[in-house]
Design an enzyme around this catalytic site. Structure first.
Site, PDB file in Angstrom:
ATOM      1  N   GLU A  98       0.836  -1.195   0.000  1.00  0.00           N
ATOM      2  CA  GLU A  98       0.000   0.000   0.000  1.00  0.00           C
ATOM      3  C   GLU A  98       0.870   1.244   0.000  1.00  0.00           C
ATOM      4  O   GLU A  98       1.913   1.262   0.652  1.00  0.00           O
ATOM      5  CB  GLU A  98      -0.834   0.014   1.295  1.00  0.00           C
ATOM      6  CG  GLU A  98      -2.314   0.139   1.105  1.00  0.00           C
ATOM      7  CD  GLU A  98      -3.052   0.211   2.435  1.00  0.00           C
ATOM      8  OE1 GLU A  98      -3.552  -0.845   2.872  1.00  0.00           O
ATOM      9  OE2 GLU A  98      -3.131   1.298   3.023  1.00  0.00           O
ATOM     10  N   ASP A 100       0.045   5.218   0.764  1.00  0.00           N
ATOM     11  CA  ASP A 100      -1.109   5.982   1.250  1.00  0.00           C
ATOM     12  C   ASP A 100      -0.888   7.468   1.419  1.00  0.00           C
ATOM     13  O   ASP A 100       0.085   7.880   2.048  1.00  0.00           O
ATOM     14  CB  ASP A 100      -1.499   5.525   2.670  1.00  0.00           C
ATOM     15  CG  ASP A 100      -1.844   4.067   2.763  1.00  0.00           C
ATOM     16  OD1 ASP A 100      -2.224   3.488   1.743  1.00  0.00           O
ATOM     17  OD2 ASP A 100      -1.739   3.508   3.870  1.00  0.00           O
ATOM     18  N   GLU A 102      -3.407  10.171   3.348  1.00  0.00           N
ATOM     19  CA  GLU A 102      -4.667  10.322   4.078  1.00  0.00           C
ATOM     20  C   GLU A 102      -4.741  11.724   4.640  1.00  0.00           C
ATOM     21  O   GLU A 102      -3.731  12.281   5.046  1.00  0.00           O
ATOM     22  CB  GLU A 102      -4.779   9.293   5.209  1.00  0.00           C
ATOM     23  CG  GLU A 102      -5.194   7.943   4.667  1.00  0.00           C
ATOM     24  CD  GLU A 102      -5.363   6.875   5.728  1.00  0.00           C
ATOM     25  OE1 GLU A 102      -6.183   5.978   5.523  1.00  0.00           O
ATOM     26  OE2 GLU A 102      -4.662   6.938   6.754  1.00  0.00           O
TER      27      GLU A 102
END
Ligand SMILES: *[C@@H]1O[C@H](CO)[C@@H](O)[C@H](O)[C@H]1NC(C)=O
Ligand SMILES: *[C@@H]1O[C@H](CO)[C@@H](O)[C@H](O)[C@H]1NC(C)=O
Length: 288
Positions: A98, A100, A102
């Site tokens: 992953e 990411d 955010e």
């Protein structure tokens, strides 16, 4: 000399047609995944909302291996405390990789946190967080993930904020064997997002809406196995001619240092308490 140039040109043309330039737009590359009543997808726009009933999310139709993933995003204005907007690459299963971005909301007038993380083969815990140096809620900004066989770079408005280099040779896992889709969503994260979970969502401000536009994935289509992925192999073997490979310039390294010195609020590699002094192995390596 001429021969060498010809060879380079040849490589260039071999590489380019294999790159699936999904330069289409949101409507062509993405589909709504959940919370359809709170999601709108049209032309090159995506709008995701969270209300008391549900958040919403979308993902690309196909997975990729290496590439540039770009979107412009306008975060939730006013009181967004407790809400989280995710924009990330992920493979599937519990050994997943992953990459990411955010965005952790806040009460009006207080800063968003831009949270980043990298998972390799199911394990993450590589957080870095930043305060934006601009108001991310009053306009669209360009959030780009650049992922190639040698490094991952997170960019905001073309300023690199984070680099994760490939140190597989030293036994440190790197995401390069699993295709990843691009996901984006808005959800209730008020058990951890704002002030560590102390500030809850104020539903009087719902629905909370994030807007996206200008989605571009200049990336290799994932075909299910690295060994048959000519596009990715070309990038790995012929990185010097690949349009996807680009190391940071000195000017960009200066920008990255400026972000780290002035806008970074958390780096797992500095959190000696958390790791009891035994830092993850990549923390001992140069990252950019
Ligand atoms: C967004 O940022 C990326 C990374 O710097 C850059 O390649 C791309 O051209 C930018 N997009 C726009 C529309 O400026
Ligand atoms: C919200 O604002 C507080 C106070 O300024 C700050 O400590 C915090 O880092 C901000 N962001 C989040 C997501 O909690």
């Amino acid at each position: 000399m001429a021969k060498f140039e010809k060879l380079v040109t040849l490589f260039f043309f071999l590489v380019i047609p294999n790159i699936v330039q999904v330069n289409a737009n949101f409507i062509k590359s993405m589909r709504i995944e959940w919370g359809a009543q709170n999601a709108l997808l049209w032309d090159d726009h995506l709008q995701l909302s969270l209300d008391k009933i549900t958040g919403s999310g979308a993902r690309t139709k196909i997975p990729f291996l290496f590439g540039n993933i770009e979107s412009r995003i306008k975060l939730v204005p006013d009181n967004s405390a407790g809400t989280v907007i995710s924009y990330y690459l992920s493979s599937e299963g519990n050994q997943r990789d992953e990459i990411d971005f955010e965005f952790l909301g806040n009460v009006s007038g207080q800063p968003y946190i831009i949270h980043t993380n990298i998972y390799t083969q199911g394990s993450g815990n590589r957080e870095q967080q930043f305060y934006p140096w601009f108001d991310p809620t009053n306009d669209f900004h360009n959030y780009t993930i650049h992922w190639n066989p040698t490094e991952i770079v997170f960019y905001i408005d073309s300023i690199p904020i984070r680099v994760y280099r490939n140190y597989e040779r030293d036994g440190i896992a790197y995401p390069n064997k699993q295709g990843m889709r691009v996901y984006t969503s808005i959800w209730n994260g008020d058990n951890w997002a704002t002030n560590g979970g102390l500030v809850k969502i104020d539903w009087n401000y719902a629905p909370f809406t994030a807007k996206f536009n200008h989605f571009r994935a200049r990336a290799c289509k994932w075909l299910g196995d690295v060994s048959i992925n000519q596009c990715a192999l070309n990038i790995a073997e012929n990185w010097w001619t690949s349009p996807i490979y680009k190391q940071l310039s000195y000017a960009q390294m200066g920008q990255l240092n400026w972000v780290r010195d002035n806008h970074m609020i958390y780096d797992y590699c500095h959190d000696t308490n958390r790791y009891n002094g035994q830092m993850p192995p990549e923390c001992y390596k140069a990252q950019f």
